[in-house]
Design an enzyme around this catalytic site. Sequence first.
Site, PDB file in Angstrom:
ATOM      1  N   SER A 264      14.036   7.938  26.450  1.00 59.02           N
ATOM      2  CA  SER A 264      13.274   7.865  25.197  1.00 59.02           C
ATOM      3  C   SER A 264      14.120   8.359  24.037  1.00 59.02           C
ATOM      4  O   SER A 264      15.018   9.178  24.214  1.00 59.02           O
ATOM      5  CB  SER A 264      12.023   8.747  25.283  1.00 59.02           C
ATOM      6  OG  SER A 264      11.257   8.420  26.402  1.00 59.02           O
TER       7      SER A 264
HETATM    8  N1  SAH Z   1      12.115  11.282  30.873  1.00 63.42           N
HETATM    9  C1  SAH Z   1      13.071  10.249  31.193  1.00 63.42           C
HETATM   10  C2  SAH Z   1      12.580   8.882  30.770  1.00 63.42           C
HETATM   11  C3  SAH Z   1      12.707   7.897  31.890  1.00 63.42           C
HETATM   12  S1  SAH Z   1      11.885   6.358  31.643  1.00 63.42           S
HETATM   13  C4  SAH Z   1      14.437  10.581  30.629  1.00 63.42           C
HETATM   14  O1  SAH Z   1      14.599  11.581  29.930  1.00 63.42           O
HETATM   15  O2  SAH Z   1      15.380   9.846  30.934  1.00 63.42           O
HETATM   16  C5  SAH Z   1      10.435   6.574  32.646  1.00 63.42           C
HETATM   17  C6  SAH Z   1      10.660   6.759  34.116  1.00 63.42           C
HETATM   18  O3  SAH Z   1       9.384   6.783  34.736  1.00 63.42           O
HETATM   19  C7  SAH Z   1      11.446   5.654  34.810  1.00 63.42           C
HETATM   20  O4  SAH Z   1      12.584   6.207  35.390  1.00 63.42           O
HETATM   21  C8  SAH Z   1      10.476   5.130  35.875  1.00 63.42           C
HETATM   22  O5  SAH Z   1      11.093   4.771  37.100  1.00 63.42           O
HETATM   23  C9  SAH Z   1       9.549   6.324  36.056  1.00 63.42           C
HETATM   24  N2  SAH Z   1       8.248   6.045  36.656  1.00 63.42           N
HETATM   25  C10 SAH Z   1       7.408   5.006  36.453  1.00 63.42           C
HETATM   26  N3  SAH Z   1       6.306   5.124  37.233  1.00 63.42           N
HETATM   27  C11 SAH Z   1       6.458   6.281  37.956  1.00 63.42           C
HETATM   28  C12 SAH Z   1       5.678   6.961  38.946  1.00 63.42           C
HETATM   29  N4  SAH Z   1       4.516   6.487  39.387  1.00 63.42           N
HETATM   30  N5  SAH Z   1       6.170   8.113  39.447  1.00 63.42           N
HETATM   31  C13 SAH Z   1       7.346   8.629  39.045  1.00 63.42           C
HETATM   32  N6  SAH Z   1       8.134   8.026  38.135  1.00 63.42           N
HETATM   33  C14 SAH Z   1       7.692   6.869  37.584  1.00 63.42           C
END
Ligand code: SAH
Length: 278
Positions: free
Chosen positions: A125
């Site tokens: 993000s």
């Molecule tokens: N906070 C992260 C943002 C990653 S994007 C950062 O700083 O990089 C959001 C993430 O949520 C993705 O990696 C995706 O695989 C994960 N995601 C989606 N659904 C999920 C679930 N049910 N449980 C765990 N992770 C999930």
Amino acid sequence: MSTRPGFPVKLDDTRKPSAGKSGPVKPALPRPAAVKVLDLAQAKPPVAKSVVRPVSASVRALGTGPDTSAVRAHMVQKLAEQGIQDTTVLAALGRVERHRFVESALANQAYEDTSLPIGLGQTISKPNVVARMIELLRMGASGQLGRVLEIGTGCGYQAAVLSHVASEVYSIERLRGLHEKARENLRPFRVANVHLIFGDGMLGYPKGAPYAGIISAAGGDAVPQAWLDQLAVGGRLVAPTVTPEGHQALVVMHKTERGIERSVLEAVHFVPLKSGIA
Ligand code: SAH
């Protein structure tokens, strides 16, 4: 992590004694102990069994990297100009070297207010969104938050930021590739209070409950009941969620003695919340 990106900034040796959590805003520096990794992949049901695997076995020296303190300070100043007011949040973003969480080819964009690809179709993000969500999570709180659950570890950047505002961070990721990448990315920071979990975040993580805060980095159609159940009374949940109008917006839920207070805020664009692991 081994490739050091080129920066239009002065090269400097960043190996200095670590500043404590309550210290002044400084570049992120080594902190004692290890990131703990909890692997739920083998568990059936997914949260029933977990294996704690410390990742500190071979802690690499940070070595000489680019000194990004000036660009980070500039990023923080811009966040403040954009309306982020919580000085604890601004300080936390100022401490974490975001370029360490993206591919070296993208490192020169790491301090711009932009989301960036982190592999497997996912994105980190933009700093403004990370700051805004953590500010909402902390709303009204003075001092540190207690235990926080993050759904969607991704590259681990937000977990690193959260480690400066919460006593313990439980961060769960459903994609093994990203869970492993986050472990690698976080290793040099040696954040003892971040616990990485491989599993389905839709189920929350009951072992760390109740949480003072729950923050989702992925957007679903609704907030799973498990998250509300695992939120402490007085705790806050911040999650991108599809509104009745059909668009994704930031939703804040505050759990009180009388029930859940729900606020729908600005429109956002997050990757989808998916169930199961992969
Ligand atoms: N906070 C992260 C943002 C990653 S994007 C950062 O700083 O990089 C959001 C993430 O949520 C993705 O990696 C995706 O695989 C994960 N995601 C989606 N659904 C999920 C679930 N049910 N449980 C765990 N992770 C999930």
